[in-house]
Scaffold this active site. Structure first.
Site, mmCIF file in Angstrom:
data_model
loop_
_atom_site.group_PDB
_atom_site.id
_atom_site.type_symbol
_atom_site.label_atom_id
_atom_site.label_comp_id
_atom_site.label_asym_id
_atom_site.label_seq_id
_atom_site.Cartn_x
_atom_site.Cartn_y
_atom_site.Cartn_z
ATOM 1 N N ARG A 24 -6.992 12.851 1.056
ATOM 2 C CA ARG A 24 -5.912 13.296 1.939
ATOM 3 C C ARG A 24 -4.545 12.744 1.524
ATOM 4 N NH1 ARG A 24 -7.625 10.164 7.437
ATOM 5 N NH2 ARG A 24 -9.531 11.222 6.911
ATOM 6 N N HIS A 25 -4.540 11.617 0.804
ATOM 7 C CA HIS A 25 -3.232 11.152 0.294
ATOM 8 C C HIS A 25 -3.310 10.873 -1.212
ATOM 9 C CE1 HIS A 25 -5.103 7.415 1.595
ATOM 10 N NE2 HIS A 25 -4.783 7.573 2.857
ATOM 11 N N GLU B 297 -8.722 0.630 -3.067
ATOM 12 C CA GLU B 297 -9.538 0.701 -1.846
ATOM 13 C C GLU B 297 -10.445 1.907 -1.922
ATOM 14 O OE1 GLU B 297 -7.151 0.844 1.630
ATOM 15 O OE2 GLU B 297 -6.397 -1.169 1.367
ATOM 16 N N THR C 55 -17.826 -1.521 12.115
ATOM 17 C CA THR C 55 -18.213 -2.390 13.231
ATOM 18 C C THR C 55 -17.427 -1.929 14.446
ATOM 19 O OG1 THR C 55 -16.398 -3.907 12.881
ATOM 20 C CG2 THR C 55 -18.414 -4.348 11.645
ATOM 21 N N THR C 56 -17.723 -2.530 15.595
ATOM 22 C CA THR C 56 -16.954 -2.159 16.794
ATOM 23 C C THR C 56 -15.477 -2.473 16.607
ATOM 24 O OG1 THR C 56 -17.699 -4.249 17.671
ATOM 25 C CG2 THR C 56 -18.764 -2.290 18.551
ATOM 26 N N HIS D 167 0.938 6.251 1.860
ATOM 27 C CA HIS D 167 1.658 7.224 2.689
ATOM 28 C C HIS D 167 2.866 7.842 1.997
ATOM 29 C CE1 HIS D 167 -1.324 6.804 5.612
ATOM 30 N NE2 HIS D 167 -1.159 5.501 5.668
ATOM 31 N N HIS E 93 -5.645 3.703 -1.679
ATOM 32 C CA HIS E 93 -6.960 4.074 -1.151
ATOM 33 C C HIS E 93 -7.258 5.505 -1.570
ATOM 34 C CE1 HIS E 93 -9.619 4.468 2.760
ATOM 35 N NE2 HIS E 93 -10.295 4.726 1.653
ATOM 36 N N ARG F 98 3.790 18.827 1.429
ATOM 37 C CA ARG F 98 4.408 19.990 0.822
ATOM 38 C C ARG F 98 3.709 20.462 -0.452
ATOM 39 N NH1 ARG F 98 9.835 21.673 1.994
ATOM 40 N NH2 ARG F 98 9.646 22.038 4.211
ATOM 41 N N ARG G 275 -9.321 8.248 -0.888
ATOM 42 C CA ARG G 275 -10.280 8.661 0.154
ATOM 43 C C ARG G 275 -11.166 9.772 -0.355
ATOM 44 N NH1 ARG G 275 -8.771 6.672 5.494
ATOM 45 N NH2 ARG G 275 -10.508 7.973 6.154
ATOM 46 N N ASN H 270 0.858 -1.188 0.000
ATOM 47 C CA ASN H 270 0.000 0.000 0.000
ATOM 48 C C ASN H 270 0.899 1.245 0.000
ATOM 49 O OD1 ASN H 270 -1.418 2.278 1.093
ATOM 50 N ND2 ASN H 270 -3.063 0.922 1.712
ATOM 51 N N GLY I 39 1.176 -1.361 4.341
ATOM 52 C CA GLY I 39 1.573 -0.053 3.846
ATOM 53 C C GLY I 39 2.376 0.772 4.824
ATOM 54 N N HIS I 40 1.705 1.299 5.829
ATOM 55 C CA HIS I 40 2.291 2.326 6.691
ATOM 56 C C HIS I 40 3.660 1.927 7.240
ATOM 57 C CE1 HIS I 40 2.812 4.578 10.502
ATOM 58 N NE2 HIS I 40 2.377 5.568 9.755
ATOM 59 N N GLU J 199 -11.157 -9.170 3.364
ATOM 60 C CA GLU J 199 -9.872 -8.830 3.975
ATOM 61 C C GLU J 199 -10.121 -8.665 5.468
ATOM 62 O OE1 GLU J 199 -7.186 -6.347 1.907
ATOM 63 O OE2 GLU J 199 -6.327 -5.515 3.746
ATOM 64 N N HIS K 71 -3.788 -4.392 7.658
ATOM 65 C CA HIS K 71 -3.837 -3.215 8.534
ATOM 66 C C HIS K 71 -2.892 -3.376 9.720
ATOM 67 C CE1 HIS K 71 -5.669 0.711 9.286
ATOM 68 N NE2 HIS K 71 -5.206 0.488 10.500
ATOM 69 N N GLY K 72 -1.936 -2.472 9.770
ATOM 70 C CA GLY K 72 -1.046 -2.370 10.930
ATOM 71 C C GLY K 72 0.064 -3.399 10.993
#
Ligand code: PXP
Length: 250
Positions: free
Chosen positions: A55-56, A76, A106-107, A16, A49, A24, A51, A13, A222-223, A157, A200-201
């Site tokens: 934002r990216h 995404e 979801t929660t 970022h 993704h 910039r 969005r 991903n 990704g991140h 996923e 994720h993560g």
């Protein structure tokens, strides 16, 4: 594209890279350049993704990725009319439907499919008809998985965020419970005929147990990789992730 049996795909991903560029304005660092490096380092796909607030990743990034990539693009997107139109224009290899607003989650943070089955079934039908593989980003929750299956998604996923957070915060009992839930739900989803991805993560520390799920077909990361690239470069950062995935798989 034939892959050896059991090959676990790595989707990189590159969102970022665009985050840093947008800090910039201007053109650098270029997400397409990062994607080409990822391809050369062994990524099986690129994930981006778009969005709603841009934002990216930008619309132009999607355009350039579609034109410039040799590997498949996993697009995404939120389940909105605007994103559906963009996806239908580009027809990427895969679309992954993700929540963007609090009330769509979801929660556990995945998409709330069960409550919105009817709308989502109608939403994904044209994407499937256009030849996109439709993936739904969901929590390891049997209700959500059954709903994803009923609406006609081909892929789920599993959201690994809670597992990764628990690990990095030292809450090891929670981590192990989250991991067990994902493992069990990967098996359940596979039994329904769904292809299983996880993302994720994920980091070097958390990837191995997930990569070892026999039902997992793809990890999207990704991140952490973009952050790690600051220290060791993008190519070595991705190769190390690939190595850890292969080792866990073996
Ligand atoms: N998979 C999905 C569906 C995501 O939304 C994201 C984050 O954009 C990822 C994977 C990658 O997560 P991370 O950037 O934390 O590795």
């Amino acid at each position: 594209m034939t892959q050896p049996v059991g090959h676990l795909r790595l989707g990189v991903n590159i969102d970022h890279v665009a985050t840093v560029r947008n800090a910039r304005g201007g053109d650098t660092p270029d997400p397409l350049r990062a994607a080409k490096i990822a391809e050369a380092a062994g990524a099986d796909g690129i994930t981006a993704h778009l969005r709603e607030d841009r934002r990216h990743i930008s619309d132009n990034d999607i355009e350039r990725l579609m034109e410039g990539l040799a590997v498949p693009l996993n697009f995404e997107m939120a389940a909105t009319d605007e994103m559906q139109k963009i996806a239908l224009r580009h027809k990427p290899h895969a679309v992954c439907i993700v929540p963007e607003k609090r009330e769509e989650r979801t929660t556990e943070g995945g998409l709330e499919v069960a409550r919105e089955e009817n709308r989502l079934a109608h939403f994904i039908a044209p994407l499937r008809d256009a030849g996109c593989r439709v993936s739904i980003f969901i929590a390891a929750d049997i209700r959500q998985i059954e709903a994803a299956h009923r609406i006609g998604a081909q892929v789920i996923e599993l959201h690994s965020g809670a597992y990764c957070d628990a690990h990095h915060e030292g809450r090891f009992e929670d981590r192990d419970r989250e991991l067990e839930a994902m493992r069990e739900m990967a098996g359940f989803a596979h039994g329904l005929g769904l292809e299983v991805h996880v993302g994720h993560g994920l980091t070097y520390e958390t990837v191995a147990p997930v990569a070892a799920f026999p039902e997992a077909v793809e990890l999207n990361i990704g991140h952490f990789l973009i952050g790690e690239a600051i220290f060791r470069g993008l190519d070595p950062a991705i190769r190390e992730m690939r190595r850890l995935m292969d080792e866990a798989r073996a």
